[in-house]
Design an enzyme around this catalytic site. Structure first.
Site, PDB file in Angstrom:
ATOM      1  N   LEU A  82      43.019  32.308  40.126  1.00  0.00           N
ATOM      2  CA  LEU A  82      41.631  32.014  39.113  1.00  0.00           C
ATOM      3  C   LEU A  82      41.706  30.606  38.495  1.00  0.00           C
ATOM      4  CD1 LEU A  82      41.463  35.551  37.330  1.00  0.00           C
ATOM      5  CD2 LEU A  82      39.712  34.554  38.594  1.00  0.00           C
ATOM      6  N   THR A  87      31.144  28.704  34.213  1.00  0.00           N
ATOM      7  CA  THR A  87      30.611  29.805  33.675  1.00  0.00           C
ATOM      8  C   THR A  87      31.691  30.673  33.128  1.00  0.00           C
ATOM      9  OG1 THR A  87      30.600  30.940  35.817  1.00  0.00           O
ATOM     10  CG2 THR A  87      28.648  29.839  35.599  1.00  0.00           C
ATOM     11  N   HIS A  89      32.472  33.473  34.195  1.00  0.00           N
ATOM     12  CA  HIS A  89      33.246  34.174  35.473  1.00  0.00           C
ATOM     13  C   HIS A  89      34.726  34.321  35.220  1.00  0.00           C
ATOM     14  CE1 HIS A  89      30.385  35.895  38.529  1.00  0.00           C
ATOM     15  NE2 HIS A  89      31.501  36.319  39.022  1.00  0.00           N
TER      16      HIS A  89
HETATM   17  N1  RBF Z   1      38.193  34.855  42.752  1.00  0.00           N
HETATM   18  C1  RBF Z   1      39.539  34.308  42.689  1.00  0.00           C
HETATM   19  O1  RBF Z   1      40.484  34.569  42.824  1.00  0.00           O
HETATM   20  N2  RBF Z   1      39.617  33.091  41.894  1.00  0.00           N
HETATM   21  C2  RBF Z   1      38.525  32.321  41.547  1.00  0.00           C
HETATM   22  O2  RBF Z   1      38.795  31.228  40.669  1.00  0.00           O
HETATM   23  C3  RBF Z   1      37.316  32.951  41.729  1.00  0.00           C
HETATM   24  N3  RBF Z   1      36.166  32.333  40.979  1.00  0.00           N
HETATM   25  C4  RBF Z   1      34.980  32.882  41.271  1.00  0.00           C
HETATM   26  C5  RBF Z   1      33.807  32.393  40.543  1.00  0.00           C
HETATM   27  C6  RBF Z   1      32.649  32.980  40.907  1.00  0.00           C
HETATM   28  C7  RBF Z   1      31.456  32.300  40.262  1.00  0.00           C
HETATM   29  C8  RBF Z   1      32.428  34.188  41.543  1.00  0.00           C
HETATM   30  C9  RBF Z   1      31.118  34.640  42.129  1.00  0.00           C
HETATM   31  C10 RBF Z   1      33.771  34.862  42.104  1.00  0.00           C
HETATM   32  C11 RBF Z   1      34.955  34.068  41.953  1.00  0.00           C
HETATM   33  N4  RBF Z   1      36.150  34.664  42.440  1.00  0.00           N
HETATM   34  C12 RBF Z   1      36.966  34.207  42.258  1.00  0.00           C
HETATM   35  C13 RBF Z   1      35.915  36.091  43.491  1.00  0.00           C
HETATM   36  C14 RBF Z   1      36.037  37.354  42.704  1.00  0.00           C
HETATM   37  O3  RBF Z   1      37.672  37.542  42.258  1.00  0.00           O
HETATM   38  C15 RBF Z   1      35.707  38.366  43.484  1.00  0.00           C
HETATM   39  O4  RBF Z   1      36.311  38.391  44.827  1.00  0.00           O
HETATM   40  C16 RBF Z   1      34.251  38.449  43.711  1.00  0.00           C
HETATM   41  O5  RBF Z   1      33.442  38.482  42.541  1.00  0.00           O
HETATM   42  C17 RBF Z   1      33.730  39.741  44.266  1.00  0.00           C
HETATM   43  O6  RBF Z   1      34.135  40.882  43.435  1.00  0.00           O
END
Ligand code: RBF
Length: 155
Positions: A82, A87, A89
């Site tokens: 991550l 935001t 999120h």
């Molecule tokens: N998943 C990650 O593994 N790392 C991230 O940094 C990450 N950033 C995200 C940022 C946003 C705005 C969104 C919408 C999703 C992100 N996701 C990220 C995906 C999240 O883990 C997941 O796969 C989705 O939200 C679908 O459930």
């Protein structure tokens, strides 16, 4: 005092699950590869390792649960990365994933290693997934050590 300390990380005969999120895959694949190296170094046979890809970090909880419930693994390493954006999120996903993985540790009898990097910058993620500081290797070793605790039970 009884001190229990395993002299050697021995993964022979173990079945290990590795869940890998595709978001930030340059980072997560490097973490996965180091984890797989640790498993091989500890004697886990390639045909007893199951690598399950999932879309993002949020999905690693379900991926880990799936491996526990349907693949009879001795331990799971849940890998994701991550990176903080503009935001909220990052906070919500990090919170949900850490609680979800913790819950699996408490509610199932299979250890789940927390292999989710929570970084403020891309550079922090690169620093923790490359070279000597690639955390994936230690996560692989941790999974085996935790499975060894389980296997050490008398009954
Ligand atoms: N998943 C990650 O593994 N790392 C991230 O940094 C990450 N950033 C995200 C940022 C946003 C705005 C969104 C919408 C999703 C992100 N996701 C990220 C995906 C999240 O883990 C997941 O796969 C989705 O939200 C679908 O459930």
């Amino acid at each position: 005092m009884k001190e229990i300390h395993f002299e050697k990380i021995d993964g022979s005969g173990m079945k290990i699950g590795v869940v890998v999120a595709r978001w930030n895959s340059a980072v997560t694949y490097a973490l996965r590869d180091a984890c797989l190296r640790a498993l091989a170094d500890a004697g886990v046979e390639e045909n007893t390792i199951i690598v399950q890809e999932v879309p993002g970090s949020y999905e690693v909880v379900f991926g880990a649960k799936h491996l526990i419930e349907h693949n009879a693994v001795d331990a799971v390493v849940a890998i994701g990365c991550l990176i903080k954006g503009e935001t909220m999120h990052f906070e919500y996903i990090a919170d949900a994933v850490s609680h979800g993985l913790m819950k699996l540790n408490v509610e199932t009898d299979v250890p789940v290693v927390f292999g989710v990097l929570t970084c403020l910058t891309e550079q922090q993620a690169i620093d923790r997934s490359t070279g000597e500081n690639n955390h994936g290797y230690a996560w692989g070793q941790s999974a085996i050590e935790m499975a060894m605790i389980k296997k050490s039970r008398k009954r």
